[in-house]
Write an enzyme that holds these catalytic residues in place. Structure first.
Site, PDB file in Angstrom:
ATOM      1  N   ALA A 233      81.399  13.062 101.881  1.00 29.47           N
ATOM      2  CA  ALA A 233      81.598  11.750 101.987  1.00 29.47           C
ATOM      3  C   ALA A 233      81.165  11.439 103.381  1.00 29.47           C
ATOM      4  O   ALA A 233      81.278  12.172 104.562  1.00 29.47           O
ATOM      5  CB  ALA A 233      82.916  11.281 101.959  1.00 29.47           C
ATOM      6  N   MET A 234      80.935  10.143 103.742  1.00 30.13           N
ATOM      7  CA  MET A 234      80.513   9.513 105.026  1.00 30.13           C
ATOM      8  C   MET A 234      81.643  10.112 105.887  1.00 30.13           C
ATOM      9  O   MET A 234      81.035  10.496 107.214  1.00 30.13           O
ATOM     10  CB  MET A 234      80.480   8.227 104.941  1.00 30.13           C
ATOM     11  N   ARG A 235      82.746  10.071 105.824  1.00 33.95           N
ATOM     12  CA  ARG A 235      83.723  10.184 106.918  1.00 33.95           C
ATOM     13  C   ARG A 235      83.685  11.831 107.425  1.00 33.95           C
ATOM     14  O   ARG A 235      84.345  12.264 108.231  1.00 33.95           O
ATOM     15  CB  ARG A 235      85.142   9.709 106.376  1.00 33.95           C
ATOM     16  N   TYR A 236      83.001  12.786 106.380  1.00 31.02           N
ATOM     17  CA  TYR A 236      82.989  14.046 106.926  1.00 31.02           C
ATOM     18  C   TYR A 236      81.647  14.355 107.640  1.00 31.02           C
ATOM     19  O   TYR A 236      81.446  15.513 107.985  1.00 31.02           O
ATOM     20  CB  TYR A 236      83.042  14.878 105.616  1.00 31.02           C
ATOM     21  N   THR A 237      80.880  13.443 107.493  1.00 26.02           N
ATOM     22  CA  THR A 237      79.399  13.615 108.200  1.00 26.02           C
ATOM     23  C   THR A 237      79.385  12.925 109.590  1.00 26.02           C
ATOM     24  O   THR A 237      79.942  11.924 109.626  1.00 26.02           O
ATOM     25  CB  THR A 237      78.386  13.367 107.353  1.00 26.02           C
TER      26      THR A 237
END
Length: 359
Positions: A11-15
């Site tokens: 997900a965006m928040r982990y990248t």
């Protein structure tokens, strides 16, 4: 993520993304007066209405999307090829699509599969702004086995194997004995197809597989984009690039003008400081004895408001002897910069050369 499962990415928040040199070509000139700024969604900040890209990013990155009543599919392209085409068009504004296709051989997808669309069709696609592309997996023979080393863009190895296995179970592929997936870290794609015997005609087997599985895929091309006039339109390659170049020239011109204005205003202040140094005793006397020294300074030495303000803001330590040398050297530097900026802004040819260098 893995190529087998297109939705497997984090997900965006982990990248996390770091600005790379490429991002710098998109954003590098933001603070230099190149673009208009508009309020963001809740009006608390300003954001650029457009990015001062140094390369036509839409062609390089490609995009696909749907809106209401229209869709777009622009394939990605090779950076050097597009840059060379832009330079050619800059030097020959009347160049047609066929000439530009000498530089841009065709789309450049992230995988190493082959584009098998005939050249004439590619040129037609660039002339009309729409068409389709076919990509075919790359295979080689390795001691009787068929080894697939590259799949078309967005084709999944697992899905291809499933498709072939389904045909084997339905007894539609009697000439295939075995299937193996030997993909690993060194060979991201390595699918092995083992024929029944060495009498099997590999070419006809592969042609059958290209027709019935994802080893060959077709991609839609529809170069629908919003132009400089703010309207969506399907554009041919030459129109798209010439529109981008016209916009780029304007961006570079704005950047140079912005810098020139800054140089001129600094030179104006330095001029005032120079007058102050040459009449330092008198100026100190006026500041010490007068209630409102600013209008008197302006009248006595013919200074502008900004210059007088700069003199009144001078710190005591800047009254040293060496300061005069510093001012003179800064003046010389800025004057030579001003001259070169005025030369470029005054000559279309020099502006073109600069844009070309930057591309």
């Amino acid at each position: 993520g893995s190529p087998d499962d297109p939705k497997s990415f984090a997900a965006m928040r982990y990248t996390e993304s770091r600005l790379t040199k490429y991002a710098d070509t998109l954003l590098g000139e933001l603070g230099q007066g190149t673009v208009d700024w508009v309020p963001n969604f809740d009006g608390t900040l300003e954001e650029p209405s457009i990015l001062p890209a140094r390369l036509p990013n839409l062609l390089l990155n490609g995009t696909t999307g749907i809106a209401v009543g229209m869709a777009t599919d622009v394939p990605p392209h090779n950076l050097r090829e597009v840059a060379n085409a832009c330079i050619h068009l800059l030097e020959n504004p009347k160049a047609n699509v066929a000439e530009l296709c000498e530089y841009i051989q065709g789309p450049d997808f992230p995988t190493e599969a082959e584009l098998i669309t005939p050249r004439a069709d590619l040129i037609k696609m660039y002339e009309q702004g729409r068409g389709s592309l076919r990509m075919r997996a790359v295979y080689q023979q390795d001691s009787g086995d068929i080894v697939v080393t590259a799949l078309p863009h967005q084709a999944s190895g697992a899905k291809v194997l499933e498709q072939i296995a389904a045909q084997m179970q339905a007894k539609k592929l009697p000439m295939v004995a075995d299937l193996r997936d030997e993909s690993d870290h060194e060979n991201p794609t390595r699918l092995v197809i083992v024929p029944k015997s060495n009498r099997v005609n590999v070419e006809s087997l592969m042609n059958h597989l290209f027709a019935t599985t994802d080893l060959e895929k077709t991609y839609r091309v529809n170069m629908n984009m919003i132009g400089v006039d703010g309207r969506p339109q399907v554009k041919a390659l030459d129109k798209m690039l010439s529109e981008w170049l016209a916009w780029r020239s304007e961006t570079v011109r704005r950047r140079l003008q912005h810098r020139l204005d800054k140089v001129l205003s600094r030179l104006h202040i330095l001029e005032g400081l120079m007058i102050a140094f040459l009449n330092i005793d008198e100026i100190i006397e006026i500041i010490r004895t007068e209630d409102k020294p600013k209008p008197i300074l302006m009248e006595r030495f013919g200074l502008s408001d900004i210059q007088a303000e700069a003199i009144l803001d001078l710190k005591l330590r800047h009254l040293a002897k060496l300061e005069e040398m510093k001012i003179r050297s800064e003046q010389d530097e800025l004057e030579s910069e001003r001259n070169s900026l005025e030369l470029i802004l005054g000559s279309e040819k020099r502006l073109k050369t600069l844009i070309k260098k930057e591309i």
